[in-house]
Design a protein around this motif. Structure first.
Motif, short mmCIF file in Angstrom:
data_model
loop_
_atom_site.label_atom_id
_atom_site.label_comp_id
_atom_site.label_asym_id
_atom_site.label_seq_id
_atom_site.Cartn_x
_atom_site.Cartn_y
_atom_site.Cartn_z
N SER A 154 3.69 5.44 12.54
CA SER A 154 2.21 5.76 12.31
C SER A 154 1.61 4.51 11.77
O SER A 154 0.38 4.36 12.03
N LEU A 164 -1.84 3.49 13.57
CA LEU A 164 -2.97 2.86 12.60
C LEU A 164 -3.65 1.50 13.15
O LEU A 164 -4.78 1.22 13.41
N SER A 207 -0.05 -4.39 -0.75
CA SER A 207 0.23 -4.59 0.84
C SER A 207 1.77 -3.98 0.96
O SER A 207 2.20 -3.76 0.33
N GLY A 208 1.86 -4.03 2.32
CA GLY A 208 3.21 -3.61 2.50
C GLY A 208 3.49 -2.29 2.47
O GLY A 208 4.63 -1.97 2.71
N LYS A 209 2.64 -1.42 2.59
CA LYS A 209 2.66 -0.03 2.70
C LYS A 209 2.80 0.74 3.98
O LYS A 209 3.08 1.97 4.04
N LEU A 210 2.47 -0.19 5.16
CA LEU A 210 2.38 0.44 6.31
C LEU A 210 3.58 -0.02 7.03
O LEU A 210 3.78 -0.92 7.43
#
Lengths: 357, 315, 267
Positions: free
Chosen positions: C9, C13, C2-5
């Motif tokens: 961008s 998404l 988690s937390g990769k976004l």
């Protein structure tokens, strides 16, 4: 991680209960002894027969009546599929279906003496030497939303650009589609419906001109309501029984009969060859032709009875081609089905081809 | 999975009886010892009720039907000739292929963002998205097609027309229902999960560090996606496209309920031939062509995936 | 994971995802809303508010009968699919016969075959042998369509079974049956459960097979609904649909509680 609440014991209990329930389900049906299978139309009329006629009949004859719903072609297909092992006793089909079903040996002659109410039927509604009998007569024409459109004077109007994507065309699977082809042939040749029905080659070109105006090809009777809703403006060719019950309720939907002429739309029934529960089947036909059922069907669907001597209020009568004298007055046209039947499969394909793609 | 397993394991089972143990022993020998035969019941079942009837149906396509409706010799290819000579059927064939391709392409484009969120988003979001993606799968296609009838309704009383009219974006209601667009929209709705799920599963297998590395090295997000995410998620994409294409091509309910005369598909032609015309050989011909298209796309996808694996192994 | 976004961008998404969620939910929510409107025909915006359609739908014996019929059919289909499918999955994973990969492909093949055509092929089979027990025909046909789901889910979970645990159990003196009962079964139970729920769902929702095989006495609920869409234009159709939506929600929640949605779909 999600908690797994399934354990083996619960699983086994559930499976055992499910197995028992399933077994019960598969054996319970055989408890019923006398089962009559009949065909009805997939329409409001069919629903009405299921609701108003069927329960009393079951009670009186101590049997179970199962209905299958379809239109003429699908019903004949059902008879063909069960030819070697008849399941249905009585099948509904339009007058167009009788010569075909008789020719293929799917139905048998109605025994006049075993169906007392046949004696009251106007002779014009007995078909193919008593192989089929009509039980409800509609007038077939176009239907409109009277709030959005004036009555259609001539069928030529529906080809005009003002109806672009505003027209609902009845499916080629229904008898009514043949009537549309005859109309197109009459427009193309300038001949009467009577003569034009043999000149359909010219009709196809004319019919193709209708394509830009066709919003959709509909096959559910309920879809006529799209015209009432304003999704489309005109539709057809349709039987009055699909329209008038809404008209009387004040829904913006009405029939319109252009000057070229209107058609008869005859719903009928036939006795299946080798019918199981023949006695019950005959009783069912007799019931549909009884004055009470005839009156009920006529008042609810506003299609005319086929038997003599049914009394109606003026409010109902104005919608009906009844009694027989009025039928003659309206000068309704019935096509030469024997000419049409052998061409039907080819026409179905041509119809699709004309409007698809 | 093991956590769940050990949990149930603690639940007490009923004490075994002697007979139970004997039966259990036998069962276990069959189950763990030599279970080869256990494939037979299902294999035989499918042979009788799937492979043979399917093959027989396809054989009908080279047979003839007499006026009584009986099917047999002589063998003929006339039905195939008719299929490819009558414009109606070739039109319907193209419509079917076109609608299926458009649906799969749009589904793939829209599924990427959703699948990425599903794999990389925060816990709450992924849970909700999963539920919303999967729950409609349990609702019958007939129900969902009906929903689209209500949304796309052509008059001012269709949801979409109502909204657009009130926003002042259009002045006349649009004729949306009964068009190929409606079929694409409906198919997209039905088959979207079939694209998201394999894609999410493939994306989940990508090491996030790879993408991280790409970004650290200064590549813009789109470049990271094109160079790393897209190629590495290819198996999921191919699986999803294959699935969505096959399912849309074989659709019946969607074109029947929300497609107009110009968006009827092969499935609808099959139904018409069998029910209305009662021409089994020709219905079987259309069915066979549909099956061949679906098999071809699956074979192609297997080749693509297989080829990939081989190439990877060669490296 | 988690937390990769992050960044613009990520916003994009999330926005697209939100849009797609709205798209997915829209028809379903709309049906439920319409089911409470009291117009003579279905239209948007809905007019009035009434629960009377629910009353009339539950009094409609054709509909309630079909619900019951579909329920029992789905249960029967699930049982038969498990009975045939679970052993077959075992054979593929634990067996040692040649051509196991081919067999696996064959058992899964009804999944890629157009369901409509499966139904047609069976119609032809049943009518050519004069099999007129429609209930049985539907049970067989639905099982053809659903059995691959059991194969798929049970295969996936069997392949993950840890042989070390089995060995440990045997070493510690467990009988073979005990090993199966206490070690193997719990590990594949989620696979069986999700296979079962998939079977139930697929059978309960099926239209393209049932449309060929159903008759007037044996009508699954999607067939009744399809027919209603063609003949009735009032909100009662939306009401029937809403009831089906409600039942589907129950099934999905059951799947989530028992197995977990993510895991079930990965199988």
């Amino acid at each position: 991680m999600t908690k797994l609440i399934l354990n083996r014991r619960r699983f086994l209990h559930a499976s055992a209960a499910a197995t028992l329930a399933t077994l019960y389900f598969y054996t319970a049906a055989s408890a019923q002894d006398r089962v009559l299978q009949v065909g009805v139309y997939n329409s409001a009329q069919g629903g009405l027969i299921k609701k108003e006629v069927l329960p009393a009949f079951e009670k009186e004859f101590g049997c179970k009546v199962l209905t299958t719903e379809g239109a003429t072609l699908a019903n004949i297909a059902s008879l063909r599929a069960t030819r070697d092992n008849p399941v249905y006793s009585v099948m509904s089909m339009d007058d167009v279906g009788f010569p075909q079903a008789k020719g293929e040996g799917l139905i048998e002659e109605l025994p006049m003496d075993e169906i007392p109410n046949l004696a009251n039927v106007y002779p014009r509604y007995l078909f193919e030497e008593n192989y089929g009998v009509g039980f409800a007569v509609s007038i077939a024409g176009l239907f409109i939303n009277p709030q959005m459109s004036k009555p259609i004077e001539s069928y030529a109007e529906i080809f005009e650009p003002k109806y672009a994507r505003k027209m609902m065309l009845n499916t080629p699977k229904n008898t009514q589609s043949v009537l549309m082809l005859i109309v197109a042939s009459a427009l193309a040749t300038g001949k009467s419906l009577q003569e034009a029905q043999y000149m359909t080659d010219e009709g196809w070109t004319r019919l193709a001109d209708l394509k830009p105006n066709v919003l959709t090809i509909y096959d559910g009777e309920a879809q006529v309501m799209m015209v009432a809703q304003g999704q489309a403006t005109v539709g057809g060719i349709e039987y009055s029984k699909a329209i008038y019950p809404h008209t009387r309720k004040g829904i913006p939907l009405d029939m319109t009969y252009p000057k070229e002429g209107a058609f008869t739309g005859i719903n009928g029934i036939a006795l299946v060859k080798g019918a199981p529960q023949r006695e019950l089947g005959l009783a069912w036909i007799d019931r549909l032709l009884s004055p009470e059922v005839q009156k009920m069907l006529a008042e609810a669907t506003l299609s005319a009875p086929t038997v003599k001597g049914v009394e109606f209020s003026d409010d109902s009568l104005k919608y009906l081609a009844y009694p027989e004298a009025r039928m003659d007055e309206l000068n309704l046209f019935t096509p030469d089905w024997n000419y049409i039947i052998p061409r039907r499969a080819e026409w179905l394909e041509k119809y699709n081809q004309t409007f698809a793609g | 999975m093991k956590v769940a397993g050990s949990e149930t394991d603690k639940l007490p089972g009923p004490p075994g009886t002697g007979a139970g143990d004997a039966l259990g022993g036998w069962l276990h020998r069959q189950v763990v010892g030599s279970p080869n035969w256990m494939i037979l019941p299902l294999l035989v079942f499918l042979a009788v009720f799937f492979f043979m009837p399917a093959i027989k149906l396809m054989l009908f396509s080279v047979m003839t039907q007499d006026p009584q409706g009986r099917i047999g010799t002589p063998l003929t290819l006339a039905h195939y000739v008719r299929f490819f000579q009558v414009p109606l059927y070739t039109d319907v064939l193209w419509t079917t292929i076109r609608i299926s391709i458009i649906t799969s392409v749009i589904a793939a484009i829209l599924a990427y963002p959703v699948a990425i969120v599903l794999v990389r988003g925060n816990i709450m979001v992924t849970r909700i998205v999963t539920l919303i993606i999967i729950a409609p799968l349990a609702v019958s296609v007939v129900v969902r097609a009906y929903g689209w009838q209500l949304i796309l309704g052509n008059g001012p009383t269709g949801l979409l027309n109502y909204v657009l009219l009130h926003l002042g974006l259009i002045s006349e209601p649009l004729a949306l229902l009964f068009s190929p667009v409606a079929v694409v929209v409906g198919s997209l709705h039905i088959f979207f999960p079939m694209m998201v799920l394999p894609l999410a599963s493939a994306l989940g297998k990508i090491d996030p560090n790879l993408e991280q590395a790409g970004r650290t090295l200064g590549a813009p997000a789109w470049k990271v996606f094109l160079r790393i995410t897209l190629p590495l998620s290819m198996p999921g994409l191919v699986a999803g496209v294959t699935l969505v294409f096959s399912l849309s091509a074989g659709a019946y309910v969607i074109p029947a309920l929300i497609g107009g005369p110009s968006s009827q598909m092969l499935g609808n032609m099959v139904e018409q031939q069998i029910i209305a015309v009662y021409d089994w050989p020709f219905g079987a011909t259309i069915a066979t062509i549909l099956v061949l298209i679906v098999l071809a796309i699956n074979a192609l996808s297997m080749r693509l995936m297989g080829g990939r694996r081989i190439r990877e192994n060669q490296k | 994971m988690s937390g990769k976004l992050t960044g613009t961008s990520a916003v994009m998404l999330y926005l697209i995802t939100a849009g797609m969620m709205a798209f997915v939910l829209c028809p379903i929510v709309l049906i439920v809303i319409i089911s409470f409107s009291d117009g003579y025909f279905v239209s948007f915006p809905p007019t009035g508010f009434t629960t009377s359609w629910y009353v009339s739908v539950f009094q409609n014996a054709e509909f309630t009968g079909a619900l019951l019929f579909s329920f029992v059919l789905a249960v029967g289909t699930t049982l038969l699919s498990l009975l045939l499918g679970v052993p077959a999955a075992f054979a593929i994973v634990r067996g040692n016969f040649p051509g196991r990969a081919l067999c696996k492909g064959l058992l899964l093949s009804p999944l890629i075959f157009p369901v409509l055509i499966t139904g047609l092929a069976l119609l032809q089979l049943f009518s050519s042998y004069g099999w007129s027990t429609v209930k049985l025909n539907l049970l067989i046909a639905h099982t053809v369509v659903t059995s691959p789901y059991v194969i798929r889910t049970v295969l996936t979970s069997l392949e993950l079974v840890n042989p070390a645990l089995e060995e440990a159990a045997r070493t510690l003196g467990a009988t073979r049956w005990q090993t199966f009962r206490r070690v193997i079964f719990p590990q594949i139970a989620p696979g069986i459960a999700s296979g079962a729920i998939f079977c139930f769902m697929v059978s309960f929702d099926n239209y393209p097979v049932s449309m060929w095989l159903a008759d007037s006495a044996n009508t699954p609920v999607p067939v009744v609904l399809y027919r209603q869409i063609g003949t009735v234009f009032d909100p009662s159709v939306a009401t029937m649909s809403s009831i089906i939506i409600g039942l589907s929600a129950v099934v999905v929640l059951a799947l989530d509680r028992m197995v977990g949605l993510r895991r079930a779909m990965a199988m």
